[in-house]
Design a protein around this motif. Structure first.
Motif, PDB file in Angstrom:
ATOM      1  N   ASN A  42       0.820  -1.214   0.000  1.00  0.00           N
ATOM      2  CA  ASN A  42       0.000   0.000   0.000  1.00  0.00           C
ATOM      3  C   ASN A  42       0.854   1.265   0.000  1.00  0.00           C
ATOM      4  O   ASN A  42       0.475   2.273  -0.605  1.00  0.00           O
TER       5      ASN A  42
ATOM      6  N   ILE B 254       4.124   3.060  10.293  1.00  0.00           N
ATOM      7  CA  ILE B 254       3.565   1.746   9.972  1.00  0.00           C
ATOM      8  C   ILE B 254       4.496   0.623  10.376  1.00  0.00           C
ATOM      9  O   ILE B 254       4.267  -0.524  10.044  1.00  0.00           O
TER      10      ILE B 254
ATOM     11  N   ILE C  71       4.028   7.228   7.322  1.00  0.00           N
ATOM     12  CA  ILE C  71       3.179   7.578   6.188  1.00  0.00           C
ATOM     13  C   ILE C  71       3.465   8.996   5.667  1.00  0.00           C
ATOM     14  O   ILE C  71       3.609   9.187   4.453  1.00  0.00           O
TER      15      ILE C  71
ATOM     16  N   ASP D  37      -2.626  -7.347   2.389  1.00  0.00           N
ATOM     17  CA  ASP D  37      -2.394  -8.325   3.461  1.00  0.00           C
ATOM     18  C   ASP D  37      -2.920  -7.876   4.821  1.00  0.00           C
ATOM     19  O   ASP D  37      -2.500  -8.383   5.848  1.00  0.00           O
TER      20      ASP D  37
HETATM   21  C1  PLP Z   1      -0.789  -0.123   6.701  1.00  0.00           C
HETATM   22  C2  PLP Z   1      -1.069   1.196   6.101  1.00  0.00           C
HETATM   23  C3  PLP Z   1      -0.288   1.661   5.043  1.00  0.00           C
HETATM   24  C4  PLP Z   1       0.883   0.854   4.517  1.00  0.00           C
HETATM   25  O1  PLP Z   1       0.453  -0.293   3.884  1.00  0.00           O
HETATM   26  P1  PLP Z   1       1.529  -1.389   3.441  1.00  0.00           P
HETATM   27  O2  PLP Z   1       0.731  -2.386   2.671  1.00  0.00           O
HETATM   28  O3  PLP Z   1       2.119  -1.930   4.712  1.00  0.00           O
HETATM   29  O4  PLP Z   1       2.549  -0.714   2.614  1.00  0.00           O
HETATM   30  C5  PLP Z   1      -0.596   2.882   4.481  1.00  0.00           C
HETATM   31  N1  PLP Z   1      -1.614   3.629   4.931  1.00  0.00           N
HETATM   32  C6  PLP Z   1      -2.405   3.227   5.966  1.00  0.00           C
HETATM   33  C7  PLP Z   1      -3.535   4.108   6.419  1.00  0.00           C
HETATM   34  C8  PLP Z   1      -2.159   1.993   6.588  1.00  0.00           C
HETATM   35  O5  PLP Z   1      -2.937   1.571   7.591  1.00  0.00           O
END
Ligand code: PLP
Length: 419
Positions: free
Chosen positions: A141, A168, A174, A248
């Motif tokens: 993500n 994260i 983020i 995931d």
């Molecule tokens: C977990 C998360 C991410 C990062 O996602 P990944 O798949 O670990 O890269 C980004 N934004 C939010 C709001 C999240 O909860």
């Protein structure tokens, strides 16, 4: 005197002869023997005989060769434990991975007999499940957010709720990922509450916002006694141009990032040079497609491990915990059932807990608890437990029922092991 003592250590040849067939390539074993001899000399342990040196060399190679990436039974009570690999995959996703491990039509159009599109395979599923015009898959993500912002919002403003500016894991934040895109961050709301009016007030001519769901899902958390978490389809229906989310987390699939939304926006992402660096590999794609198919076929909540874990009823967890505790106690490992609260993890519904049950190991209070936890971590498969009231406890929320027996047997072996 010193030279005399030195002479007492066996030669490399003598050790190799004493060892006989080691099962190791000769050069590796000889190198380890030299190291052990050098250490013995340095530390003044000069009385070791050839057999002892050979054994020590063998142990040294074995320790060095041990994999650090190993199977774990997740007894932490955290369903999406980021450090333990988040969502366990469904059986159909596992077989999809092994099928895709060989030659596979990842960029080949079998109907036309020519080069095809890697990004086409998940498209129809994403369109159907998200109610979106199109969708694309990347590595995670964070990658989806970076790509979407870089391609659609560089040098423009991105409005983000303060509550979403989180770390994260592994020190990655983020806001840092967002800034990398060249977009300007506009923070709105507070760390615990952000309202639509906060966004409305911040929107202007230079807004190029996107919607980062984080733990996007296609199922309803409210069916399992939890608050409702906005689904991907709801975010799309609400009018977002692009919605990004993880593969995931609550989706229950492999590590992946998904972006769904308007066709023109998704086409821009697909054509962006960054896409080549962020594209998913064939194994991820195969597992993700198999996971999405379970949602399409209405089988997600019965077959995806994440949903089976979230849906497990406290009475069933209690019954399973009693069975495991009995089995342990009968094998000389005193244990009792304790009530716990488990969490979803992975940044999903962070304030929420669910009632759960754990098997607390009776004789492991205080510092004994730490050494018992360490023993369990050394087991095969490793068991990562939690500490409840100063005791090591095995929470069953994130263990599937079919693994209860393995959990019990592994715990018994680890706790009864000498040393
Ligand atoms: C977990 C998360 C991410 C990062 O996602 P990944 O798949 O670990 O890269 C980004 N934004 C939010 C709001 C999240 O909860």
């Amino acid at each position: 005197m010193k030279t005399d003592a030195r002479r007492r250590l066996p030669s490399v040849d003598a050790v190799v002869r004493a060892a006989g067939e080691t099962g190791l390539p000769r050069a590796r074993f000889v190198a380890a023997v030299r190291e052990v001899l050098a250490d013995a000399r340095k530390e003044g342990r000069l009385a070791s005989d050839a057999d002892q040196i050979a054994r020590a060399a063998h142990d040294r190679v074995a320790a060095r060769d041990e994999r650090t990436l190993r199977r774990v039974l997740n007894a932490t009570g955290v369903v999406l434990q980021t450090n333990l690999g988040r969502a366990p995959l469904a059986p159909s996703a596992l077989s999809a991975i092994s099928e895709a491990a060989g030659a596979v039509s990842v960029e080949y159009d079998l109907a036309a007999g020519k080069r095809g599109e890697r990004h086409g395979h998940a498209g129809a599923l994403l369109r159907e499940l998200a109610g979106a015009e199109d969708g694309v898959v990347v590595n995670n993500n964070a990658a989806a957010v970076l790509l979407a912002l870089t391609a659609l919002a560089a040098r423009r403003e991105v409005i983000v709720a303060r509550g979403e500016l989180v770390e994260i894991g592994g020190g990655f934040r983020i806001p840092d990922v967002l800034r990398r895109s060249g977009a300007k961050l506009i923070e709105v709301g507070t760390t615990n509450r952000t309202y639509v009016k906060d966004f409305a007030a911040a929107i202007g001519r230079s807004t190029g916002a996107i919607h980062d769901l984080g733990s996007g899902t296609f199922a309803d958390t409210a069916r399992h006694g939890l608050p409702h978490e906005e689904t991907v389809a709801e975010a799309v229906a609400a009018g977002a141009d692009v919605v990004t989310f993880s593969g995931d987390k609550l989706l229950g699939g492999p590590q992946a990032g998904l972006a769904v939304g308007r066709a023109a926006a998704i086409a821009t992402l697909r054509a962006h040079p960054l896409m080549r660096a962020l594209r998913p590999d064939k194994l991820t794609l195969a597992a993700l497609i198999a996971t999405l198919e379970l949602y399409r076929d209405g089988r997600a909540e019965t077959e995806l491990p994440v949903w089976r874990m979230i849906a497990a009823r406290p009475t069933d967890l209690a019954r399973r915990a009693r069975a495991v505790a009995l089995r342990l106690s009968a094998s000389g490992v005193p244990a009792e059932v304790v009530e716990t609260r488990s969490t979803i993890g992975g940044g999903s519904l962070p304030e929420e807990t669910q009632p759960s049950h754990a098997v607390a190991l009776g004789a492991t209070a205080g510092s004994a608890a730490l050494s018992a936890a360490a023993r369990l971590r050394r087991a095969r498969p490793a068991i990562v437990a939690r500490i409840v009231d100063d005791h090591v406890a095995l929470d069953l929320r994130a263990i599937l029922p079919e693994d209860d027996e393995l959990l019990a047997a592994t715990t018994i072996a680890a706790m009864n092991e000498k040393g």
